[in-house]
Motif scaffolding. Sequence first.
Motif, mmCIF file in Angstrom:
data_model
loop_
_atom_site.group_PDB
_atom_site.id
_atom_site.type_symbol
_atom_site.label_atom_id
_atom_site.label_comp_id
_atom_site.label_asym_id
_atom_site.label_seq_id
_atom_site.Cartn_x
_atom_site.Cartn_y
_atom_site.Cartn_z
ATOM 1 N N VAL A 192 0.857 -1.192 0.000
ATOM 2 C CA VAL A 192 0.000 0.000 0.000
ATOM 3 C C VAL A 192 0.893 1.242 0.000
ATOM 4 O O VAL A 192 1.833 1.344 0.789
ATOM 5 C CB VAL A 192 -0.943 0.028 1.218
ATOM 6 N N MET A 193 0.587 2.169 -0.896
ATOM 7 C CA MET A 193 1.342 3.416 -0.952
ATOM 8 C C MET A 193 0.637 4.503 -0.159
ATOM 9 O O MET A 193 -0.582 4.640 -0.233
ATOM 10 C CB MET A 193 1.511 3.895 -2.394
ATOM 11 N N ILE A 194 1.424 5.266 0.585
ATOM 12 C CA ILE A 194 0.917 6.484 1.211
ATOM 13 C C ILE A 194 1.451 7.618 0.355
ATOM 14 O O ILE A 194 2.658 7.811 0.248
ATOM 15 C CB ILE A 194 1.376 6.620 2.663
ATOM 16 N N GLY A 195 0.533 8.319 -0.296
ATOM 17 C CA GLY A 195 0.906 9.392 -1.195
ATOM 18 C C GLY A 195 0.778 10.745 -0.514
ATOM 19 O O GLY A 195 -0.109 10.954 0.317
ATOM 20 N N PHE A 196 1.657 11.643 -0.867
ATOM 21 C CA PHE A 196 1.661 13.005 -0.328
ATOM 22 C C PHE A 196 1.663 13.951 -1.515
ATOM 23 O O PHE A 196 2.611 13.979 -2.300
ATOM 24 C CB PHE A 196 2.892 13.224 0.554
ATOM 25 N N SER A 197 0.586 14.712 -1.653
ATOM 26 C CA SER A 197 0.404 15.573 -2.817
ATOM 27 C C SER A 197 0.403 17.041 -2.437
ATOM 28 O O SER A 197 -0.154 17.423 -1.397
ATOM 29 C CB SER A 197 -0.933 15.247 -3.503
ATOM 30 N N ALA A 198 0.985 17.857 -3.307
ATOM 31 C CA ALA A 198 0.900 19.304 -3.151
ATOM 32 C C ALA A 198 -0.541 19.732 -3.376
ATOM 33 O O ALA A 198 -1.333 19.008 -3.998
ATOM 34 C CB ALA A 198 1.820 19.985 -4.161
ATOM 35 N N LEU A 199 -0.894 20.897 -2.904
ATOM 36 C CA LEU A 199 -2.262 21.384 -3.055
ATOM 37 C C LEU A 199 -2.657 21.530 -4.518
ATOM 38 O O LEU A 199 -3.838 21.446 -4.855
ATOM 39 C CB LEU A 199 -2.441 22.702 -2.309
ATOM 40 N N ALA A 200 -1.680 21.684 -5.415
ATOM 41 C CA ALA A 200 -1.964 21.780 -6.846
ATOM 42 C C ALA A 200 -2.633 20.508 -7.366
ATOM 43 O O ALA A 200 -3.317 20.537 -8.393
ATOM 44 C CB ALA A 200 -0.674 22.036 -7.616
ATOM 45 N N ALA A 201 -2.473 19.404 -6.661
ATOM 46 C CA ALA A 201 -3.083 18.146 -7.099
ATOM 47 C C ALA A 201 -4.600 18.187 -7.039
ATOM 48 O O ALA A 201 -5.260 17.458 -7.781
ATOM 49 C CB ALA A 201 -2.560 16.988 -6.255
ATOM 50 N N TYR A 202 -5.175 19.015 -6.175
ATOM 51 C CA TYR A 202 -6.638 19.132 -6.147
ATOM 52 C C TYR A 202 -7.165 19.457 -7.547
ATOM 53 O O TYR A 202 -8.058 18.801 -8.057
ATOM 54 C CB TYR A 202 -7.087 20.233 -5.180
ATOM 55 N N GLU A 203 -6.598 20.495 -8.153
ATOM 56 C CA GLU A 203 -7.047 20.906 -9.483
ATOM 57 C C GLU A 203 -6.732 19.837 -10.523
ATOM 58 O O GLU A 203 -7.563 19.522 -11.376
ATOM 59 C CB GLU A 203 -6.396 22.236 -9.882
ATOM 60 N N MET A 204 -5.539 19.242 -10.430
ATOM 61 C CA MET A 204 -5.150 18.211 -11.382
ATOM 62 C C MET A 204 -6.124 17.035 -11.366
ATOM 63 O O MET A 204 -6.378 16.409 -12.389
ATOM 64 C CB MET A 204 -3.736 17.713 -11.065
ATOM 65 N N LEU A 205 -6.676 16.728 -10.192
ATOM 66 C CA LEU A 205 -7.590 15.595 -10.036
ATOM 67 C C LEU A 205 -9.054 15.980 -10.185
ATOM 68 O O LEU A 205 -9.934 15.127 -10.138
ATOM 69 C CB LEU A 205 -7.381 14.945 -8.665
ATOM 70 N N GLY A 206 -9.320 17.274 -10.323
ATOM 71 C CA GLY A 206 -10.700 17.724 -10.424
ATOM 72 C C GLY A 206 -11.433 17.690 -9.102
ATOM 73 O O GLY A 206 -12.658 17.582 -9.066
ATOM 74 N N LEU A 207 -10.683 17.801 -8.007
ATOM 75 C CA LEU A 207 -11.274 17.778 -6.667
ATOM 76 C C LEU A 207 -11.324 19.174 -6.082
ATOM 77 O O LEU A 207 -10.522 20.042 -6.442
ATOM 78 C CB LEU A 207 -10.454 16.882 -5.735
#
Length: 129
Positions: A46-61
């Motif tokens: 299982v991966m624990i991922g850590f995303s920058a806030l820019a990922a919200y937009e990239m994912l459409g969230l």
Amino acid sequence: MNPIMQVSLFSEEFIALSEFYRDVFHLTENEGLRSDVFRGYMSDDVMIGFSALAAYEMLGLEPRKSGDGDQTALTFKFDSKADLDTAVGTATARGATLVKEQFMTYYNWYMAVLRDPDGNALRLACPTP
């Protein structure tokens, strides 16, 4: 089959947060996925991922909105009380806040509750103390 592939945390300080989890839980980075907006660390399969806030937009969230209460809590398993106690010490030295000191649950697990440096809830548990 374990259907959980990845759990992700979004953070303004995603690199520092990923290093906190790496150091406390001795996780191995999946360096092939490293980018300007992501770090991924493995806990078995299982991966624990850590995303920058820019990922919200990239994912459409939509970015998380502040509100009352916790929405999630990660739980990490330990094989012994001693290992769990060591991790509590490492976590607090690295910026975690101890919410509830080590205790025995009603279902006979040894557990501690903390907040990581970003304020996310996490539980450290030893099912067979």
